[in-house]
Write an enzyme that holds these catalytic residues in place. Structure first.
Site, PDB file in Angstrom:
ATOM      1  N   ASP A 243       0.822  -1.205   0.000  1.00 43.03           N
ATOM      2  CA  ASP A 243       0.000   0.000   0.000  1.00 43.03           C
ATOM      3  C   ASP A 243       0.861   1.262   0.000  1.00 43.03           C
ATOM      4  O   ASP A 243       2.006   1.251   0.440  1.00 43.03           O
ATOM      5  CB  ASP A 243      -0.907   0.031   1.234  1.00 43.03           C
ATOM      6  CG  ASP A 243      -1.895  -1.120   1.248  1.00 43.03           C
ATOM      7  OD1 ASP A 243      -2.250  -1.601   0.164  1.00 43.03           O
ATOM      8  OD2 ASP A 243      -2.285  -1.535   2.351  1.00 43.03           O
ATOM      9  N   TYR A 244       0.256   2.345  -0.438  1.00 45.44           N
ATOM     10  CA  TYR A 244       0.906   3.654  -0.485  1.00 45.44           C
ATOM     11  C   TYR A 244       1.547   4.018   0.859  1.00 45.44           C
ATOM     12  O   TYR A 244       2.672   4.501   0.917  1.00 45.44           O
ATOM     13  CB  TYR A 244      -0.153   4.697  -0.865  1.00 45.44           C
ATOM     14  CG  TYR A 244       0.342   6.119  -0.978  1.00 45.44           C
ATOM     15  CD1 TYR A 244       1.089   6.535  -2.082  1.00 45.44           C
ATOM     16  CD2 TYR A 244       0.030   7.054   0.008  1.00 45.44           C
ATOM     17  CE1 TYR A 244       1.524   7.845  -2.200  1.00 45.44           C
ATOM     18  CE2 TYR A 244       0.460   8.369  -0.104  1.00 45.44           C
ATOM     19  CZ  TYR A 244       1.211   8.760  -1.204  1.00 45.44           C
ATOM     20  OH  TYR A 244       1.638  10.057  -1.311  1.00 45.44           O
TER      21      TYR A 244
END
Length: 245
Positions: free
Chosen positions: A102-103
Site C-alpha cells: 500500500d501507499y
C-alpha cells in the site's frame, strides 16, 4: 519449443495470465499470423509481436527494494505521484513490482521483468510467508490476537491462519507493536485484519518475504537478488505448490 504466453511473460511484457488475455484478444502475432488460441508453442527463431511491436528478449533481472511510505507500487501513476520504478532510473529493462505494498506501507518489495517468475510467486497456492511489523492504536487483548491466528472474517472472505506476536506495548501512548505473518495478498489485508479486532494501524512495514529481509538497506535503497536467491525463491514456491496440490 515453449508456450507463447511463457515467452511473452519472460520478455517482461506482462504476467503469464495477462499474456493469455492478450492472446485471446488477438493482440499477438507469430510470424505475421494473429494467434488467438492458448497452448501454441514457439521456437526461439519465431518472430513474436504484441500489439504490432516485435518482442525483444530481455535478460531477466530481479531486485529487492526497501519501499518507503508514500510511494505507489506501480510503474506509473496518473496523479504524478512517486512510483517504485522511479528508484531504478538507471535500469533499461522494463521491470514491474511482484505484488504490491500500500501507499502508506513501507518495506520489502520485489521487482522483476520476468513475468513467469512473478506469476509463480504471486499464485495463492504457493503460500509464501510475508512478515509485517505493525504499530497499532491501543493495546490488544490476547483473545483478539488469537482471532487473527485462527483466521478472521473480512468482507471478501475469511483470512487464512496467521502467526501473531505482541512485541511491545506503550500504556502511556496507548499503542502497541505487533508482528504478524501471513501468506495471502488481499488488498490492505493486514490493516483490515487489525481493524476487524478494533485497532487502527498507525504504521506498517513488511520486514520479510520468504527468507529475504531488508538487512543492509535503508528506505529507498535496492539491491539485485543473487542467482542463488532467485533459485531458492522458485524452489520454495514450487515446494509449496506441491504441498497444497
Amino acid at each position: 519449443m515453449e508456450r507463447l504466453q511463457k515467452i511473452i511473460a519472460r520478455a517482461g511484457i506482462a504476467s503469464r495470465r495477462k499474456a493469455e488475455e492478450l492472446i485471446k484478444q488477438g493482440q499477438v502475432k507469430v510470424n505475421g499470423k494473429v494467434i488467438t488460441e492458448l497452448g501454441i508453442k514457439v521456437s526461439p527463431s519465431d518472430k513474436v509481436e504484441v500489439n504490432e511491436i516485435p518482442l525483444e528478449k530481455e535478460v531477466p533481472v530481479y531486485f529487492l527494494l526497501y519501499k518507503p511510505r508514500g510511494v505507489i507500487s506501480s510503474v506509473s501513476d496518473e496523479k504524478g505521484r512517486k512510483v517504485v520504478t522511479d528508484y531504478f532510473s538507471g535500469i533499461k529493462e522494463r521491470i514491474f513490482p511482484v505484488g504490491r505494498l500500500d501507499y502508506d506501507t513501507s518495506g520489502l518489495l520485489l521487482l522483476t521483468n520476468d513475468g513467469e517468475f512473478a506469476n509463480i510467486l504471486m499464485h495463492p497456492r504457493n503460500e509464501i510467508e510475508k512478515v509485517y511489523v505493525a504499530k497499532i492504536k491501543g493495546i490488544p487483548l490476547r483473545e483478539n490476537l488469537k482471532k487473527l491466528e485462527r483466521g478472521i472474517r473480512l468482507e471478501d472472505g475469511k483470512t487464512a491462519p496467521a502467526k501473531v506476536k505482541l512485541l511491545s506495548t506503550d500504556k502511556k501512548k496507548q499503542s502497541s507493536i505487533v508482528e504478524i505473518t501471513i501468506h495471502e495478498g488481499k488488498n490492505r489485508q493486514v490493516r483490515r485484519m487489525f481493524e476487524a479486532i478494533g485497532h487502527e494501524v498507525l504504521k506498517l512495514k513488511r520486514e520479510r518475504y520468504a527468507f529475504l529481509t531488508l538487512n543492509g538497506l535503508k528506505a529507498g535503497e535496492a539491491r539485485e537478488l543473487t542467482v542463488h536467491e532467485v533459485k531458492q525463491l522458485r524452489a520454495h514456491a514450487l515446494e509449496e505448490t506441491k504441498k497444497n496440490s
